[in-house]
Write an enzyme that holds these catalytic residues in place. Structure first.
Site, PDB file in Angstrom:
ATOM      1  CB  SER A   7      -9.145 -59.345  -4.506  1.00 39.25           C
ATOM      2  OG  SER A   7     -10.282 -59.797  -3.798  1.00 39.25           O
ATOM      3  CG  HIS A  32      -6.733 -62.907  -4.215  1.00 38.34           C
ATOM      4  ND1 HIS A  32      -5.692 -63.588  -3.619  1.00 38.34           N
ATOM      5  CD2 HIS A  32      -7.545 -62.514  -3.202  1.00 38.34           C
ATOM      6  CE1 HIS A  32      -5.863 -63.604  -2.307  1.00 38.34           C
ATOM      7  NE2 HIS A  32      -6.985 -62.960  -2.020  1.00 38.34           N
ATOM      8  CG  ASP A  34     -10.494 -62.555  -1.085  1.00 42.81           C
ATOM      9  OD1 ASP A  34      -9.487 -63.000  -0.519  1.00 42.81           O
ATOM     10  OD2 ASP A  34     -10.497 -61.493  -1.738  1.00 42.81           O
ATOM     11  CG  MET A  36     -14.424 -64.117   3.094  1.00 41.86           C
ATOM     12  SD  MET A  36     -14.785 -62.395   3.425  1.00 41.86           S
ATOM     13  CE  MET A  36     -13.487 -61.591   2.483  1.00 41.86           C
ATOM     14  CG  HIS A  65      -7.156 -65.390   1.074  1.00 42.48           C
ATOM     15  ND1 HIS A  65      -7.294 -64.039   1.339  1.00 42.48           N
ATOM     16  CD2 HIS A  65      -6.775 -65.958   2.245  1.00 42.48           C
ATOM     17  CE1 HIS A  65      -7.020 -63.808   2.601  1.00 42.48           C
ATOM     18  NE2 HIS A  65      -6.712 -64.957   3.180  1.00 42.48           N
ATOM     19  CG  MET A  67      -9.892 -65.213   4.661  1.00 44.90           C
ATOM     20  SD  MET A  67     -10.340 -63.611   3.977  1.00 44.90           S
ATOM     21  CE  MET A  67     -10.580 -64.082   2.268  1.00 44.90           C
ATOM     22  CG  MET A 136      -4.106 -61.690   5.913  1.00 42.94           C
ATOM     23  SD  MET A 136      -4.736 -61.815   4.239  1.00 42.94           S
ATOM     24  CE  MET A 136      -6.004 -60.531   4.217  1.00 42.94           C
ATOM     25  N   GLY A 141     -11.635 -60.003   5.827  1.00 43.34           N
ATOM     26  CA  GLY A 141     -13.088 -59.969   5.922  1.00 43.34           C
ATOM     27  C   GLY A 141     -13.749 -59.011   4.956  1.00 43.34           C
ATOM     28  N   GLY A 144     -11.283 -52.752   0.896  1.00 40.28           N
ATOM     29  CA  GLY A 144     -11.333 -51.305   1.094  1.00 40.28           C
ATOM     30  C   GLY A 144     -10.864 -50.802   2.444  1.00 40.28           C
ATOM     31  CG  ASP A 176      -5.253 -60.494   0.318  1.00 42.09           C
ATOM     32  OD1 ASP A 176      -5.788 -59.500  -0.206  1.00 42.09           O
ATOM     33  OD2 ASP A 176      -5.864 -61.548   0.601  1.00 42.09           O
ATOM     34  N   GLY A 177      -4.487 -57.044   0.943  1.00 40.02           N
ATOM     35  CA  GLY A 177      -5.257 -56.117   1.778  1.00 40.02           C
ATOM     36  C   GLY A 177      -4.584 -54.765   1.887  1.00 40.02           C
ATOM     37  N   GLY A 178      -5.315 -53.746   1.461  1.00 33.89           N
ATOM     38  CA  GLY A 178      -4.791 -52.378   1.575  1.00 33.89           C
ATOM     39  C   GLY A 178      -3.708 -52.043   0.565  1.00 33.89           C
ATOM     40  N   GLY A 198      -7.929 -55.340  -4.468  1.00 28.89           N
ATOM     41  CA  GLY A 198      -9.358 -55.405  -4.765  1.00 28.89           C
ATOM     42  C   GLY A 198      -9.907 -54.043  -5.112  1.00 28.89           C
ATOM     43  CB  SER A 199     -11.263 -51.335  -2.983  1.00 29.62           C
ATOM     44  OG  SER A 199     -10.170 -51.314  -2.112  1.00 29.62           O
TER      45      SER A 199
HETATM   46  C1  DX5 Z   1      -9.600 -59.252   2.584  1.00 27.26           C
HETATM   47  C2  DX5 Z   1      -9.368 -60.056   1.343  1.00 27.26           C
HETATM   48  C3  DX5 Z   1      -8.671 -59.320   0.291  1.00 27.26           C
HETATM   49  C4  DX5 Z   1      -9.462 -58.135  -0.212  1.00 27.26           C
HETATM   50  C5  DX5 Z   1      -8.494 -57.056  -0.529  1.00 27.26           C
HETATM   51  O1  DX5 Z   1     -10.121 -60.050   3.558  1.00 27.26           O
HETATM   52  O2  DX5 Z   1      -8.591 -61.204   1.623  1.00 27.26           O
HETATM   53  O3  DX5 Z   1      -8.282 -60.148  -0.796  1.00 27.26           O
HETATM   54  O4  DX5 Z   1     -10.214 -58.415  -1.364  1.00 27.26           O
HETATM   55  O5  DX5 Z   1      -9.210 -55.903  -0.808  1.00 27.26           O
HETATM   56  P1  DX5 Z   1      -8.507 -54.495  -0.817  1.00 27.26           P
HETATM   57  O6  DX5 Z   1      -7.438 -54.548  -1.861  1.00 27.26           O
HETATM   58  O7  DX5 Z   1      -9.608 -53.562  -1.157  1.00 27.26           O
HETATM   59  O8  DX5 Z   1      -7.932 -54.251   0.546  1.00 27.26           O
HETATM   60 ZN    ZN Z   2      -7.651 -62.334  -0.088  1.00 27.55          ZN
END
Ligand code: DX5
Ligand code: ZN
Length: 219
Positions: A7, A32, A34, A36, A65, A67, A136, A141, A144, A176-178, A198-199
């Site tokens: 991401s 990916h 994002d 927002m 994605h 949001m 998710m 949002g 990390g 997606d996420g964590g 992502g992170s």
């Molecule tokens: C969160 C995003 C994710 C985010 C994931 O709202 O949709 O795609 O980038 O980041 P990590 O992998 O750090 O949780």
């Molecule tokens: Zn995402």
């Protein structure tokens, strides 16, 4: 083995195109992106220009994605910008049939994203139109955040639902996420086929090693 989708929310924005190229060189399967809107989630990120830019820099599939509170308008906009997959949130899409059809008519594959506590029953009626399910692992949002463990149970439930379908058309199951080296193994064993990260990936000193580590998860 799962597909790995970095991401770019966690990329170095001063070197965004180099970061995309570096992830491709390191073995990423998808990119990916994002989106927002400051309403569905408090944060603001990119417009369709980001997808157009990424399209010029990589041949990898672009996994967008959304949001946003207005997927009816923005689903086709991002499909036309060059997204390969456009996912909308069930919580934001009262006219889900119309949204998914319009994404496909605009040339992209369609995905449905569910927040951590949204029930997977939303999926059943939409399966015929879906190419991707996004579960998710955090409240959307920000990057990390810590993985919310309920997502693991939901991953297994949805994987079981998808395994009962005809094998002629794959529907990817993306988390997606964590997603990190710690959460990935159980997610893959539960049936995840795409891991967004992502992170964990962008903070890693060696992108190839970090991608390989996620890809080996669950084996
Ligand atoms: C969160 C995003 C994710 C985010 C994931 O709202 O949709 O795609 O980038 O980041 P990590 O992998 O750090 O949780
Ligand atoms: Zn995402």
């Amino acid at each position: 083995m799962p597909l790995i989708a970095p991401s770019i929310l966690s990329a170095d924005y001063g070197r965004l195109t180099q970061e995309i190229e570096a992830m491709e060189a390191a073995g990423a399967d998808w990119i990916h992106i994002d989106i927002m809107d400051g309403h569905f989630v408090p944060n603001l990120t990119f417009g369709p220009w980001m997808v157009e830019l990424a399209k010029k820099k990589t041949s990898l599939p672009l996994d967008v994605h959304l949001m946003v509170t207005d997927p009816v308008t923005y689903g086709p906009v991002f499909a036309r910008a060059g997204a390969d997959y456009v996912s909308v949130h069930a919580e934001a899409a009262p006219h889900l049939h119309r949204v998914l059809c319009s994404i496909k008519e605009a040339g992209a594959k369609a995905g449905l994203a569910l927040n951590p506590l949204t029930h997977p029953c939303f999926l059943e009626q939409a399966l015929d139109l879906l190419d991707l399910v996004v579960l998710m692992g955090v409240n959307p949002g920000w990057p990390g955040q810590d993985f919310i463990p309920q997502t693991l149970t939901k991953t297994a439930q949805v994987a079981s639902l998808l395994s009962g379908l005809k094998p002629d058309r794959p529907i990817f199951l993306e988390i997606d996420g964590g997603v990190t080296d710690l959460s990935a193994p159980a997610l893959v064993r539960a049936g995840a086929t795409v891991l967004v990260s992502g992170s964990y990936l962008f903070r890693s000193p060696d992108y190839s090693l970090a991608i390989a580590c996620l890809r080996r998860a669950g084996r």
